[in-house]
Design an enzyme around this catalytic site. Structure first.
Site, PDB file in Angstrom:
ATOM      1  N   ASP A  54       0.829  -1.195   0.000  1.00 15.23           N
ATOM      2  CA  ASP A  54       0.000   0.000   0.000  1.00 15.23           C
ATOM      3  C   ASP A  54       0.874   1.260   0.000  1.00 15.23           C
ATOM      4  O   ASP A  54       0.669   2.196  -0.780  1.00 15.23           O
ATOM      5  CB  ASP A  54      -0.897  -0.041   1.234  1.00 15.23           C
ATOM      6  CG  ASP A  54      -2.084   0.887   1.130  1.00 15.23           C
ATOM      7  OD1 ASP A  54      -2.615   1.050   0.022  1.00 15.23           O
ATOM      8  OD2 ASP A  54      -2.490   1.437   2.163  1.00 15.23           O
ATOM      9  N   GLU A  79      -2.035   8.870   2.629  1.00 17.80           N
ATOM     10  CA  GLU A  79      -2.596   8.342   3.861  1.00 17.80           C
ATOM     11  C   GLU A  79      -1.534   7.729   4.757  1.00 17.80           C
ATOM     12  O   GLU A  79      -1.644   7.769   5.982  1.00 17.80           O
ATOM     13  CB  GLU A  79      -3.653   7.286   3.498  1.00 17.80           C
ATOM     14  CG  GLU A  79      -4.239   6.546   4.672  1.00 17.80           C
ATOM     15  CD  GLU A  79      -5.218   5.480   4.226  1.00 17.80           C
ATOM     16  OE1 GLU A  79      -5.853   4.882   5.106  1.00 17.80           O
ATOM     17  OE2 GLU A  79      -5.332   5.225   3.022  1.00 17.80           O
ATOM     18  N   ASP A 153      -5.190   8.419  -2.029  1.00 22.93           N
ATOM     19  CA  ASP A 153      -5.526   7.179  -1.314  1.00 22.93           C
ATOM     20  C   ASP A 153      -5.008   6.065  -2.211  1.00 22.93           C
ATOM     21  O   ASP A 153      -5.572   5.810  -3.275  1.00 22.93           O
ATOM     22  CB  ASP A 153      -7.026   7.065  -1.104  1.00 22.93           C
ATOM     23  CG  ASP A 153      -7.400   5.853  -0.251  1.00 22.93           C
ATOM     24  OD1 ASP A 153      -6.488   5.085   0.112  1.00 22.93           O
ATOM     25  OD2 ASP A 153      -8.585   5.669   0.038  1.00 22.93           O
ATOM     26  N   ILE A 155      -4.721   2.663  -2.503  1.00 17.05           N
ATOM     27  CA  ILE A 155      -5.524   1.552  -3.025  1.00 17.05           C
ATOM     28  C   ILE A 155      -6.568   1.193  -1.997  1.00 17.05           C
ATOM     29  O   ILE A 155      -6.281   0.663  -0.929  1.00 17.05           O
ATOM     30  CB  ILE A 155      -4.671   0.309  -3.406  1.00 17.05           C
ATOM     31  CG1 ILE A 155      -5.563  -0.862  -3.813  1.00 17.05           C
ATOM     32  CG2 ILE A 155      -3.732  -0.095  -2.302  1.00 17.05           C
ATOM     33  CD1 ILE A 155      -6.293  -0.657  -5.110  1.00 17.05           C
ATOM     34  N   ASP A 184     -13.944  -0.426   6.668  1.00 12.10           N
ATOM     35  CA  ASP A 184     -14.792  -1.526   6.223  1.00 12.10           C
ATOM     36  C   ASP A 184     -14.298  -2.084   4.892  1.00 12.10           C
ATOM     37  O   ASP A 184     -14.298  -3.276   4.668  1.00 12.10           O
ATOM     38  CB  ASP A 184     -16.243  -1.079   6.145  1.00 12.10           C
ATOM     39  CG  ASP A 184     -16.469   0.161   5.295  1.00 12.10           C
ATOM     40  OD1 ASP A 184     -17.639   0.467   5.059  1.00 12.10           O
ATOM     41  OD2 ASP A 184     -15.499   0.814   4.897  1.00 12.10           O
ATOM     42  N   THR A 186     -11.270  -2.098   3.916  1.00 10.31           N
ATOM     43  CA  THR A 186     -10.050  -2.841   4.210  1.00 10.31           C
ATOM     44  C   THR A 186     -10.372  -4.310   4.441  1.00 10.31           C
ATOM     45  O   THR A 186      -9.769  -5.201   3.846  1.00 10.31           O
ATOM     46  CB  THR A 186      -9.366  -2.281   5.477  1.00 10.31           C
ATOM     47  OG1 THR A 186      -9.079  -0.906   5.284  1.00 10.31           O
ATOM     48  CG2 THR A 186      -8.102  -3.025   5.795  1.00 10.31           C
ATOM     49  N   ASP A 326      -9.796  10.266   1.248  1.00  6.71           N
ATOM     50  CA  ASP A 326     -10.950   9.492   0.784  1.00  6.71           C
ATOM     51  C   ASP A 326     -11.825  10.290  -0.176  1.00  6.71           C
ATOM     52  O   ASP A 326     -12.403   9.729  -1.115  1.00  6.71           O
ATOM     53  CB  ASP A 326     -11.833   9.068   1.962  1.00  6.71           C
ATOM     54  CG  ASP A 326     -11.142   8.155   2.944  1.00  6.71           C
ATOM     55  OD1 ASP A 326     -10.373   7.293   2.499  1.00  6.71           O
ATOM     56  OD2 ASP A 326     -11.382   8.297   4.157  1.00  6.71           O
TER      57      ASP A 326
END
Length: 399
Positions: A54, A79, A153, A155, A184, A186, A326
């Site tokens: 990530d 992030e 963000d 991924i 969620d 994730t 986001d």
């Protein structure tokens, strides 16, 4: 500006390719799936690789955009923290090095002894992505890059993994210094669910909710002006079983509104998409408003995409559980289509005192005061994402 739009789309495509690579190539997939079960070490190693991949995607986007547009260097935000501790207890800053060999060596210092995985990732990081999109190429706008900053963000809201999820735990010195909390989406993507059936076009869970989000905003005003949403796992080829993606973009600058999409038609009865964790009273109120019923999905970015695509008329969230990374990219596209993302609590306060002006939209250039860490960039007080003002009005009037 045309070059910047192409660069953002190209960066999102490289990020999507790396995300798909991690599920396709055996040395990487072995680190993603929970096949090495039975020891505490392997569960923790799995989580660390998810976070490493990530972070790597984030750093690739920062590197590629900063190299092409030096004016953006220092103004590209993501992030994730890029710092890890390796097996020797040394802090390693994950970054794109000058050559594939150097990048592979850096990644191996964290992934040891997984040399094949490090080399595969390094090759993907240094590949050239050719963007063959005539529509993007012909966009010409005069927006000085030095007036912009970027939110990434990388991924799916910090998701790149498969198998079981365990919270980050120290082991062998192999834990990110500032891991992101799971959302969620994730949990959905780590679960790797590939067979989730959409409901009215909205995937309630699974890989479809994992997105690459890159949004540019005005450094001084804070408003989003350009957004790219990439869907790395949009479609799985039935013959090759390989995932294929697609992307969407929008520009909202001054009086200019351009997008790869057209505004969806105005639906006479609202269809709303919510988080499964939405508060009961809010769900009840909005359920009475939405004659076509409520829909639920994972991931704030994905729910905003559902609004962009016309699969839902609004995404309503009453909690402060989303962040600048986001919403920035989807917000720009929504503005390009004639909509926006308003700060829910602020809009409701304005209504209560009789303010009939435009409700306050989210801004992206100033962190919240009095808090630390990621919470500085939380979209405090919730939000409403919409295309047609009629649906925003209905939501605010109901709540």
């Amino acid at each position: 500006m045309a070059g910047l739009l192409q660069a953002l789309v190209g960066a999102s495509e490289k990020a999507a390719q790396i995300a798909r690579l991690c599920r396709r190539e055996e040395p990487l997939f072995q680190l993603l799936v929970a096949e090495k079960t039975g020891t505490d070490r392997n569960r923790r190693f799995l989580q660390d690789f998810k976070t490493l991949a990530d972070v790597l995607i984030q750093e690739v986007i920062k590197h590629d955009l900063g190299k092409e547009f030096p004016e953006l260097q220092g103004h590209i935000h993501g992030e994730e923290s890029n710092e890890f501790k390796n097996g020797q207890g040394e802090t390693v800053a994950v970054q794109v090095c000058a050559t594939p060999g150097d990048t592979a060596a850096l990644l191996l210092s964290v992934l040891e002894p997984e040399r094949a995985a490090a080399e595969l990732l390094a090759a993907a990081v240094h590949q050239d992505v050719t963007l063959e999109d005539a529509e993007v190429a012909k966009v010409t706008l005069n927006i000085p890059p030095q007036d912009l900053a970027i939110w990434i963000d990388p991924i799916g809201e910090g998701v790149l993994g498969a198998g079981g999820f365990g919270g980050p735990s120290p082991h062998h010195g192999w834990t990110p210094l500032n891991p992101a909390a799971p959302t969620d989406s994730t949990n959905e993507y780590i679960g790797g669910r590939e067979d989730v059936v959409p409901v009215d076009g909205i995937a309630p869970a699974g890989l479809r909710s994992a997105l690459v989000l890159i949004g540019a905003y005005d450094r001084h005003m804070g408003c989003p002006v350009l957004g790219v949403i990439n869907e790395p796992f949009f479609h799985r080829d039935p013959l090759t079983h390989r995932w294929q993606g697609r992307y969407h973009w929008g520009v909202a600058y001054g009086d200019t509104r351009l997008s790869s999409l057209s505004p969806p038609p105005l639906r006479p009865v609202s269809r709303l998409v919510l988080s499964r964790a939405e508060a009961g009273p809010v769900r009840a109120a909005l359920g009475a408003l939405g004659g076509d019923g409520l829909r639920f999905a994972a991931g704030a970015g994905y729910k905003m995409l559902c609004v962009i695509l016309g699969l839902a008329d609004a995404f309503v969230l009453s909690e402060s559980s989303t962040f600048a990374w986001d919403s920035c990219a989807p917000h720009a596209i929504l503005r390009a289509l004639g909509g926006g993302v308003v700060a829910l609590a602020g809009a409701l306060r304005a209504r209560r005192v009789g303010d009939t002006g435009p409700p306050p939209e989210l801004l992206y250039n100033h962190p919240a005061e009095g808090v630390v860490g990621a919470e500085r960039w939380a979209n405090r007080g919730g939000l409403v994402a919409y295309v047609h003002p009629q649906h925003l009005e209905a939501v605010l009037a109901t709540l």
